[in-house]
Design an enzyme around this catalytic site. Structure first.
Site, PDB file in Angstrom:
ATOM      1  CD  GLU A   1      -2.820  -0.878   0.139  1.00  0.00           C
ATOM      2  OE1 GLU A   1      -3.564   0.168  -0.086  1.00  0.00           O
ATOM      3  OE2 GLU A   1      -3.251  -1.888  -0.564  1.00  0.00           O
TER       4      GLU A   1
ATOM      5  CB  SER B   1     -46.407 -32.405  43.859  1.00  0.00           C
ATOM      6  OG  SER B   1     -47.546 -32.750  43.759  1.00  0.00           O
TER       7      SER B   1
END
Length: 814
Positions: free
Chosen positions: A87, A476
């Site tokens: 780059e 229960s």
């Protein structure tokens, strides 16, 4: 002649001054509305939030832009050199602008060509952070001005750091750290030359160099970067040649959830983070979340629940294929279009190719390449009648029949699930995703840390979490909290309550007459509280709740976190309200830990992007834990500052009574684990919800089973018969290698031998006796009293018939 030259020089100078003035005015105008480049000093990019298991294993990542910010000092030199070679090779020499590159781009534009780049890394940072992607001269001028200013304000390393962490590199990854994971599933420090070169090839146009769609272009661009690296002296010619000969070797890291079996847990953590900090914090904040999940325990929990649900579902019969397809010329392509259950990797889709009386020929769904493309090879296998015998009971919509042959059940084109037999046995078994669902939660009762949470058979099948989102009746399994309220307010485990008919009027002409399990409305007669909970007596529980008062029962239920607001009416004593598995397991943890309040947690700690802890679940205080040295001081002690919501002695009494549920009551199958376990079954009306919640001193586990749209599970379905076996399956694995631990008896309690029938003191070693725990100042009654009879005076001892009823095991919602 000289005068003429002077004339032209003057004109030229004047024109140059005018041009310079024009350029100056143009630059001044362009500079007037430039964004403030100084904001880069406070740059906080969107960063990926990562969720980890308790051992550090990755569970999931969440991000709008997949990015992991790396300081420039931690980025390898090789990787930096690759990007600079590709780059901006003169990055560390220029002042922000590559004038040669600008001139080259301007020449192309003057000739009528397209606008080119020529941008330095500094210019790319200016564009990416402060400007738009607009392709115009104005944008390029602004970019150049900002670059010059940035070079004066920031060091080269600071600018390069911004660039390498911000740049988009394809596959949803931003910055080199995320790209390294996305393409190669490696940290940047592990990358080789050909890998860093490929990443450096991507900034110009990541999609043009996609390794799957354009492999030739990708390799060409990568090798160009390798050549630039050699040209710049970063690597030797030998290294360049070796790197250029390498294949791409792209190995994408999956996104989303990484931990098999943890999808429900992960999604619940995601929801909690959003509720606590908001959506932006989750997807952009870079949080590091350490959860309480134990990967091994989670795998065992998921497997146990799945086995239990599949066993129940297969007993109900075969409901037909997943889909039906046209086999055509390529059955592999046809079956590949159907999405399999991604989180049940043990199962595989297959299409029926041929059938006979005793077998079927199947074509297995083709595997996929890393790119997602379907592999060319086609696998087939035979399915024997013996490996699908459960499916001979056909229960399709509107069809109920029993078959005896494979071709009476399967037909060519049917798409079904199969599972490898394993354990040295070749071949496959027929499977089907169950309709019935369930949940399992395992928690540390001392800290509230959830070690495992499974919210259903498969997250891919249904994202609805039955552990945290499903409101179901506990039946229960709620009763222990009614008994705890009684034990905390004057009753003992040896108190005797009448287990007999009871009718409650609502004052408007409606009468509620509860029954015990199986429709028994007569009851078993006078029974101790221990017998009542061991045999899950409904009539006795309602009478006990009536005696202690539903206001008190409601206070306890809310204090334990089972309900936010419990209705004060008697059916609630039998668990007719609605709660979640996580809440109920948390409430049982209070019983297991000696009565301290319990706040369940799926998260241990959350850190922000800078490593600062912003949340910690464990709030215990430890004075002296951070001592600078040891001066013979005592070992520091953790101070548990949680609220004591239940008397520790009461907690032990109810635990001891629920040990009886396992030893003699409705969950005797759990005894096979061979360790001290307390627990309670739960079954609602018509068996629409079945439960088992049990615990050792260090682990509480709750299991629920039911249809998402509540419907009867069957006439004989109970918590002891359906949920308890899943509990056993899971706990056998979870407790493996751990020595048995007894429940601790609080100091000050006395243990007295009592008669199981009357609750009165009995000689040690006598038949029908049990060692019962009593609080100081309490003990067995000297006279036989039955609570709930018309007269509270002394009553005769139970008859032989009543005694047999007490000891028979009948009655109660299991």
């Amino acid at each position: 002649m000289i005068r003429l030259l002077g004339y032209f020089f003057g004109i030229g100078t004047a024109l140059a001054l005018v041009a310079a003035g024009g350029v100056g005015l143009y630059v001044s105008e362009m500079s007037s509305d430039l964004p403030d480049y100084q904001v880069l000093a406070d740059y906080e990019p969107p960063v990926t939030t990562r969720i980890h298991a308790s051992d550090g294993e990755m569970m999931a990542e969440y991000a709008r832009e997949r990015r992991l910010f790396l300081p420039i000092q931690t980025i390898p030199t090789l990787l930096k050199d690759a990007f600079l070679s590709a780059e901006d090779k003169n990055f560390y020499e220029h002042a922000g602008i590559d004038y040669e590159g600008v001139a080259r781009a301007a020449l192309v534009l003057a000739r009528g060509g397209p606008m080119q780049g020529g941008s330095t890394i500094t210019q790319q940072v200016a564009k990416n952070f402060l400007l738009t992607n607009e392709r115009s001269v104005e944008r390029k001028v602004k970019e150049a001005i900002l670059s010059l200013r940035m070079e004066r304000a920031y060091s080269k390393d600071e600018i390069l750091e911004l660039y390498l962490n911000e740049i988009y590199l394809g596959m949803g990854s931003y910055g080199v750290a995320a790209a390294s994971l996305a393409y190669f599933d490696k940290a940047v420090s592990e990358l080789e030359i050909h890998e860093v070169a490929y990443l450096a090839a991507l900034p110009k146009a990541p999609e043009n160099y996609n390794p799957f769609r354009s492999p030739g272009e990708a390799i060409g661009r990568r090798n160009w970067v390798i050549a630039r690296m050699q040209e710049n002296g970063v690597i030797t010619p030998e290294e360049a040649a070796e790197a250029a000969a390498q294949p791409l070797d792209v190995n994408p890291r999956p996104s989303g959830t990484y931990l098999p079996s943890g999808e429900y847990f992960t999604e619940e953590v995601r929801r909690q983070i959003i509720a606590r900090y908001g959506v932006d914090a989750l997807y952009e904040g870079g949080l590091s979340v350490r959860t309480t999940l134990d990967p091994r325990t989670q795998l065992e929990a998921r497997a146990a629940l799945q086995r239990g649900l599949v066993a129940f579902d297969e007993a109900e019969g075969y409901r037909g294929p997943v889909e039906t397809v046209d086999i055509g010329d390529d059955w592999g392509a046809a079956v590949s279009e159907i999405a399999a259950l991604s989180d049940v990797p043990e199962w595989r889709l297959a299409v029926v190719l041929e059938t006979s009386g005793d077998s079927a020929r199947l074509g297995l769904q083709p595997r996929r390449e890393i790119s997602g493309a379907i592999r060319e090879e086609r696998e087939t296998t035979d399915l024997a009648l013996a490996d699908m015998r459960w499916a001979l009971r056909v229960r399709r919509e509107g069809e109920r029949r029993d078959a005896s042959r494979v071709d009476q059940v399967l037909a060519p084109g049917d798409v079904v699930y199969v599972q490898e037999k394993g354990e040295g046995d070749t071949g496959y078994r027929l499977r089907q995703p169950p309709r019935v669902q369930g949940a399992l939660v395992a928690m540390d009762p001392h800290t509230g840390r959830v070690h495992a949470l499974v919210g259903g058979f498969s997250y891919a099948q249904s994202e609805f979490n039955r552990a945290t989102q499903a409101l179901r009746q506990p039946g229960s399994s709620f009763k222990p909290f009614v008994y705890a309220a009684a034990l905390d307010n004057g009753y003992t485990p040896a108190s005797v309550v009448m287990d007999g008919p009871i009718s409650i009027s609502d004052g408007r002409g409606n009468v509620w007459s509860p029954t015990n399990y199986g429709g028994d409305g007569a009851g078993a007669g006078p029974s101790t509280l221990r017998s009542g909970i061991e045999r899950s007596r409904n009539l006795m529980t309602v009478r006990l709740a009536q005696e202690v008062g539903m206001d008190l029962v409601g206070e306890y239920a809310e204090k334990f976190g089972i309900y936010d607001h419990m209705g004060r009416y008697l059916p609630m004593a039998l668990g007719s309200g609605e709660t979640t598995v996580l809440k109920l397991v948390s409430a049982y943890s209070v019983l297991a830990n000696g009565g301290r309040s319990m706040e369940p947690s799926l998260i241990d700690r959350i850190q922000d992007r800078y490593g600062r802890t912003v949340f910690r679940h464990d709030q215990r205080v430890c004075d002296g834990c951070n001592a600078q040295g040891w001066g013979h001081q005592a070992e520091p002690q953790l101070v548990d500052n949680r609220e004591q919501v239940l008397d520790p002695m009461t907690a032990y009494q109810i635990t001891s009574m629920m040990e009886g549920v396992v030893q003699r009551g409705t969950a005797t199958s759990v005894r096979e684990l061979g360790v001290p376990i307390a627990g309670k079954t739960g079954t609602t009306n018509e068996s629409k919800d079945v439960w088992f919640v049990g615990y050792t001193p260090d682990l509480v586990t709750g299991v629920f089973i039911g249809y998402d749209n509540p419907a009867p599970l069957g006439p004989r379905a109970t918590g002891g018969g359906l949920a308890a076996p899943i509990f056993i399956d899971f706990m056998r694995q979870a407790l493996e290698g751990k020595p048995p631990v007894d429940f601790r008896i609080p100091d000050g309690m006395t243990q007295i031998m009592v008669d199981r029938r009357t609750g009165m003191e009995a000689p040690a070693g006598g038949e029908g006796t049990i060692l019962e725990a009593f609080k100081p100042g309490t003990g067995p009654s000297d006279v036989y009293e039955v609570i709930g009879m018309d007269s509270m005076a002394a009553a005769p001892a139970p008859s032989e018939q009543v005694e047999r009823a007490i000891m028979s095991g009948a009655g109660g919602l299991f």
